[in-house]
Design a protein around this motif. Sequence first.
Motif, mmCIF file in Angstrom:
data_model
loop_
_atom_site.group_PDB
_atom_site.id
_atom_site.type_symbol
_atom_site.label_atom_id
_atom_site.label_comp_id
_atom_site.label_asym_id
_atom_site.label_seq_id
_atom_site.Cartn_x
_atom_site.Cartn_y
_atom_site.Cartn_z
ATOM 1 N N LEU A 34 35.919 15.143 2.367
ATOM 2 C CA LEU A 34 37.094 16.184 2.264
ATOM 3 C C LEU A 34 37.945 16.346 3.471
ATOM 4 O O LEU A 34 38.735 16.764 3.103
ATOM 5 C CB LEU A 34 36.230 17.569 2.225
ATOM 6 C CG LEU A 34 36.338 18.719 0.787
ATOM 7 C CD1 LEU A 34 35.578 20.103 1.033
ATOM 8 C CD2 LEU A 34 37.357 18.448 0.106
ATOM 9 N N VAL A 35 37.226 16.193 4.385
ATOM 10 C CA VAL A 35 37.923 15.984 6.678
ATOM 11 C C VAL A 35 38.496 14.445 6.022
ATOM 12 O O VAL A 35 39.956 15.050 6.218
ATOM 13 C CB VAL A 35 36.700 15.713 7.034
ATOM 14 C CG1 VAL A 35 37.448 15.691 8.611
ATOM 15 C CG2 VAL A 35 35.925 17.351 7.408
ATOM 16 N N VAL A 36 38.352 13.365 5.084
ATOM 17 C CA VAL A 36 39.192 12.848 4.964
ATOM 18 C C VAL A 36 39.536 12.704 3.570
ATOM 19 O O VAL A 36 41.223 12.066 4.193
ATOM 20 C CB VAL A 36 38.315 11.203 4.658
ATOM 21 C CG1 VAL A 36 38.827 10.045 4.690
ATOM 22 C CG2 VAL A 36 36.982 10.951 5.739
ATOM 23 N N GLY A 37 39.593 12.981 2.648
ATOM 24 C CA GLY A 37 40.507 12.767 1.839
ATOM 25 C C GLY A 37 41.335 13.298 0.986
ATOM 26 O O GLY A 37 42.201 13.067 1.282
ATOM 27 N N VAL A 38 41.337 14.756 1.416
ATOM 28 C CA VAL A 38 42.667 15.214 1.690
ATOM 29 C C VAL A 38 43.404 14.999 2.548
ATOM 30 O O VAL A 38 44.704 14.988 1.900
ATOM 31 C CB VAL A 38 42.140 17.044 1.861
ATOM 32 C CG1 VAL A 38 43.347 18.137 2.619
ATOM 33 C CG2 VAL A 38 41.466 17.767 0.871
ATOM 34 N N PRO A 39 43.567 14.421 3.529
ATOM 35 C CA PRO A 39 44.774 13.706 4.509
ATOM 36 C C PRO A 39 45.580 12.629 3.843
ATOM 37 O O PRO A 39 46.438 12.192 4.122
ATOM 38 C CB PRO A 39 44.039 13.496 6.059
ATOM 39 C CG PRO A 39 43.354 14.524 5.919
ATOM 40 C CD PRO A 39 42.923 15.103 4.654
ATOM 41 N N LEU A 40 44.480 11.991 3.224
ATOM 42 C CA LEU A 40 44.723 10.758 2.236
ATOM 43 C C LEU A 40 45.549 11.228 1.081
ATOM 44 O O LEU A 40 47.083 10.537 1.149
ATOM 45 C CB LEU A 40 43.654 10.237 2.046
ATOM 46 C CG LEU A 40 42.744 8.967 3.182
ATOM 47 C CD1 LEU A 40 41.381 8.379 3.162
ATOM 48 C CD2 LEU A 40 43.804 8.149 4.269
ATOM 49 N N GLY A 41 44.224 11.794 0.640
ATOM 50 C CA GLY A 41 45.579 12.902 -0.123
ATOM 51 C C GLY A 41 47.253 13.127 -0.230
ATOM 52 O O GLY A 41 48.383 13.153 -1.153
ATOM 53 N N PHE A 89 29.743 9.650 0.412
ATOM 54 C CA PHE A 89 30.663 10.121 0.889
ATOM 55 C C PHE A 89 32.336 9.108 0.333
ATOM 56 O O PHE A 89 33.171 9.672 0.156
ATOM 57 C CB PHE A 89 30.813 9.576 2.415
ATOM 58 C CG PHE A 89 31.986 9.118 3.138
ATOM 59 C CD1 PHE A 89 33.249 10.252 3.008
ATOM 60 C CD2 PHE A 89 31.802 8.145 3.819
ATOM 61 C CE1 PHE A 89 34.456 9.923 3.895
ATOM 62 C CE2 PHE A 89 34.124 8.027 3.956
ATOM 63 C CZ PHE A 89 34.852 8.743 4.451
ATOM 64 N N LEU A 90 32.004 7.748 0.331
ATOM 65 C CA LEU A 90 32.739 6.720 -0.213
ATOM 66 C C LEU A 90 32.822 6.969 -1.470
ATOM 67 O O LEU A 90 34.112 6.779 -2.662
ATOM 68 C CB LEU A 90 31.837 5.521 -0.369
ATOM 69 C CG LEU A 90 32.321 4.503 0.878
ATOM 70 C CD1 LEU A 90 31.660 3.351 1.601
ATOM 71 C CD2 LEU A 90 33.356 5.167 2.401
ATOM 72 N N TYR A 91 32.011 7.309 -2.782
ATOM 73 C CA TYR A 91 31.766 8.033 -4.190
ATOM 74 C C TYR A 91 32.485 9.127 -4.486
ATOM 75 O O TYR A 91 33.820 9.285 -5.033
ATOM 76 C CB TYR A 91 30.965 7.830 -3.984
ATOM 77 C CG TYR A 91 29.973 6.731 -5.290
ATOM 78 C CD1 TYR A 91 30.605 6.080 -6.511
ATOM 79 C CD2 TYR A 91 29.393 5.803 -4.612
ATOM 80 C CE1 TYR A 91 29.777 4.815 -6.908
ATOM 81 C CE2 TYR A 91 29.343 4.367 -4.814
ATOM 82 C CZ TYR A 91 29.247 3.951 -5.712
ATOM 83 O OH TYR A 91 29.040 2.229 -7.003
ATOM 84 N N SER A 92 32.657 10.349 -3.100
ATOM 85 C CA SER A 92 33.084 11.184 -3.460
ATOM 86 C C SER A 92 34.677 11.243 -3.275
ATOM 87 O O SER A 92 35.189 12.105 -3.047
ATOM 88 C CB SER A 92 32.516 12.646 -2.776
ATOM 89 O OG SER A 92 30.913 12.486 -2.585
ATOM 90 N N LEU A 93 34.816 10.124 -2.474
ATOM 91 C CA LEU A 93 36.786 9.816 -2.161
ATOM 92 C C LEU A 93 38.040 10.048 -3.093
ATOM 93 O O LEU A 93 38.425 10.915 -3.321
ATOM 94 C CB LEU A 93 36.589 8.743 -0.749
ATOM 95 C CG LEU A 93 36.408 9.083 0.340
ATOM 96 C CD1 LEU A 93 36.941 7.642 1.249
ATOM 97 C CD2 LEU A 93 37.611 10.181 1.120
ATOM 98 N N MET A 94 37.471 9.397 -4.567
ATOM 99 C CA MET A 94 38.453 9.284 -5.731
ATOM 100 C C MET A 94 38.724 10.262 -5.935
ATOM 101 O O MET A 94 40.115 10.462 -6.712
ATOM 102 C CB MET A 94 38.155 7.830 -5.805
ATOM 103 C CG MET A 94 38.771 7.781 -7.545
ATOM 104 S SD MET A 94 40.667 7.306 -6.644
ATOM 105 C CE MET A 94 41.092 7.246 -7.875
ATOM 106 N N PRO A 95 38.211 11.112 -6.300
ATOM 107 C CA PRO A 95 38.146 12.585 -7.222
ATOM 108 C C PRO A 95 39.039 12.868 -6.019
ATOM 109 O O PRO A 95 39.847 13.941 -6.510
ATOM 110 C CB PRO A 95 36.690 12.721 -7.579
ATOM 111 C CG PRO A 95 35.681 11.563 -7.549
ATOM 112 C CD PRO A 95 36.254 11.027 -6.402
ATOM 113 N N ILE A 96 38.567 13.479 -4.806
ATOM 114 C CA ILE A 96 39.438 14.498 -3.927
ATOM 115 C C ILE A 96 40.117 13.993 -3.889
ATOM 116 O O ILE A 96 41.445 14.684 -3.892
ATOM 117 C CB ILE A 96 38.470 14.713 -2.532
ATOM 118 C CG1 ILE A 96 37.397 15.775 -3.495
ATOM 119 C CG2 ILE A 96 38.990 15.509 -1.288
ATOM 120 C CD1 ILE A 96 36.331 15.328 -2.076
ATOM 121 N N ILE A 97 41.045 12.506 -3.139
ATOM 122 C CA ILE A 97 42.362 12.065 -3.262
ATOM 123 C C ILE A 97 42.895 11.962 -4.270
ATOM 124 O O ILE A 97 44.319 12.944 -4.147
ATOM 125 C CB ILE A 97 42.143 10.437 -2.378
ATOM 126 C CG1 ILE A 97 41.338 10.415 -0.489
ATOM 127 C CG2 ILE A 97 43.575 10.055 -1.996
ATOM 128 C CD1 ILE A 97 41.014 9.222 -0.866
#
Length: 209
Positions: A34-41, A89-97
């Motif tokens: 969430l901390v990384v994925g939302v800003p990337l999104g 963390f890496l596997y969770s990035l895609m759905p969140i981004i």
Amino acid sequence: MQLFFEYLGENWVDLLGLTYDHIVMVALGILMALVVGVPLGVLAARNRRLGSVILTSANVVQVFPSLALLVLLMIVFGLGFTTVVVGLFLYSLMPIIRNTYVGLTQVNPAISEAGRGVGMSPLQLLLKVQLPLSLPFIATGVRVAAVIAIGVATIAPLIGGGGLGREIYSGINMDNPARLYAGAIPAALLALLTDFLLGWAQKRMNLSR
């Protein structure tokens, strides 16, 4: 099944501890995503060219075989807890981004324009208007990521991690179905409960819009 219930009655304290370890690994992986994925999104929604690079990179990680990814991470981080959490963390990035990106691109342009009209800065517009309207989409991403992470976390023992996967692999290695079920059934129930609770939260967000 009788052996399973007997094993459950004798070892329920240990199983609770393994379930706690499982939840902690998944929760930390999701929180980091969430901390990384939302800003990337947000970046992906703001810049389409950069967005295609971000989404493609995240998608490559998502389709990478989970065991292969964890083994590669083990080379860098060693055996144990840290490697598992980084993998989740890496596997969770895609759905969140992706869901952050979709949520922001679905915001009605007229609403954004109205925010600019009342003098909102781009940051204020993002934090007070666009992200709140995107929350149901982000919640969907978290829901998908959590269910995936719970499943991936069951292979943590192969690289020195803990969690319910220990019972699963102990049951397989010792040809003990009771131990196998004692790990697999709680993991499945945990995934179902997580999906239900996050789905309920998502519906509440949709109703409040």
